[in-house]
Design a protein around this motif. Sequence first.
Motif, short mmCIF file in Angstrom:
data_model
loop_
_atom_site.label_atom_id
_atom_site.label_comp_id
_atom_site.label_asym_id
_atom_site.label_seq_id
_atom_site.Cartn_x
_atom_site.Cartn_y
_atom_site.Cartn_z
N ARG A 59 0.85 -1.18 0.00
CA ARG A 59 0.00 0.00 0.00
C ARG A 59 0.90 1.24 0.00
O ARG A 59 1.96 1.23 0.62
CB ARG A 59 -0.94 0.04 1.21
CG ARG A 59 -2.10 -0.95 1.14
CD ARG A 59 -3.01 -0.82 2.35
NE ARG A 59 -4.09 -1.78 2.33
CZ ARG A 59 -5.29 -1.56 1.79
NH1 ARG A 59 -5.53 -0.38 1.24
NH2 ARG A 59 -6.22 -2.48 1.81
N THR A 60 0.45 2.26 -0.68
CA THR A 60 1.21 3.51 -0.69
C THR A 60 1.01 4.23 0.64
O THR A 60 0.17 3.83 1.46
CB THR A 60 0.75 4.42 -1.84
OG1 THR A 60 -0.61 4.80 -1.60
CG2 THR A 60 0.84 3.70 -3.18
N ALA A 61 1.77 5.27 0.82
CA ALA A 61 1.65 6.04 2.06
C ALA A 61 0.24 6.60 2.23
O ALA A 61 -0.24 6.79 3.36
CB ALA A 61 2.67 7.18 2.06
N SER A 62 -0.42 6.84 1.09
CA SER A 62 -1.79 7.38 1.15
C SER A 62 -2.85 6.29 1.22
O SER A 62 -4.04 6.57 1.21
CB SER A 62 -2.06 8.28 -0.06
OG SER A 62 -1.82 7.56 -1.27
N GLY A 63 -2.39 5.02 1.27
CA GLY A 63 -3.32 3.91 1.45
C GLY A 63 -3.80 3.24 0.19
O GLY A 63 -4.66 2.35 0.25
N HIS A 64 -3.26 3.62 -0.98
CA HIS A 64 -3.69 3.00 -2.23
C HIS A 64 -3.15 1.58 -2.34
O HIS A 64 -1.99 1.31 -2.02
CB HIS A 64 -3.20 3.83 -3.44
CG HIS A 64 -3.88 5.16 -3.55
ND1 HIS A 64 -5.21 5.30 -3.80
CD2 HIS A 64 -3.36 6.42 -3.45
CE1 HIS A 64 -5.53 6.58 -3.85
NE2 HIS A 64 -4.42 7.29 -3.63
N ARG A 65 -3.99 0.67 -2.78
CA ARG A 65 -3.59 -0.72 -2.95
C ARG A 65 -2.64 -0.84 -4.14
O ARG A 65 -2.89 -0.28 -5.20
CB ARG A 65 -4.82 -1.60 -3.20
CG ARG A 65 -5.82 -1.63 -2.05
CD ARG A 65 -7.12 -2.30 -2.49
NE ARG A 65 -8.06 -2.45 -1.40
CZ ARG A 65 -8.90 -1.48 -0.99
NH1 ARG A 65 -8.86 -0.29 -1.59
NH2 ARG A 65 -9.73 -1.69 0.01
#
Length: 242
Positions: free
Chosen positions: A36-42
């Motif tokens: 997951r990215t820092a912004s929460g994207h899968r």
Amino acid sequence: MRSAPLKVGDLARQTGLSVRTLHYYEEIGLLSPSHRTASGHRMYSAGDVARLQQIKSLRELGFSLEQISACLDEEGFSPLQTIELHLSRLREQIALEQKLCARLEGLARVLREGEDVSVEQLLQTIEVMTMIEKYYTPEQLAELKQRADALGPEKIREGEDAWKTLFEDVKAAMAAGTDPKSEAARALAKRWRELVEAFTGKNPEIERSLNEMYQNEPGLRSQVGLDPAMCEFIAKATGKAS
């Protein structure tokens, strides 16, 4: 396969799956993104995509999501096994389609020769053939044909009449408010079971294909007069439903 991670939208677009489906797979623990990215994207890795391919292949083979999860989590279950299973099923489907083509050509010849067969009859025949060959393997069809040949047309008609009578008796029992757990209902369930076993030869795989066909083909259920409520009544009579 590309090694760069894929966002859920990209994976959905490139596979033809919906984002909702991918989210659901994650929700039930079937396919979770590796990152997951820092912004929460899968972010789905190459390994995630490989697992998704296995999921899709097993779904094509008719596995439930629960069965797929069990297979993929089983130690030693490899991607090669999935591919080989899928290839085997595809070869079966190709053989069935070739067989269906041969039958359709035969029907076309009947029409060309002006035989006394209505288009409606032909369409119904084609529909039933397509359904049957969709749900039964070549081996199962061969076994069913062998049993039908051994019984002969008269016994087959007797079996069809027995089913019609049973359906009428079950409907009458339901209309009368018969308790599914009563002795009368259990007697109906016993007759139902005997007719199923007469058709399947007590082969559990043929019975599974039979059940799947009737569950997935409401048009066929309607043709033979099989109401889902009747199945539920019989299931309760046999103690297979609450």
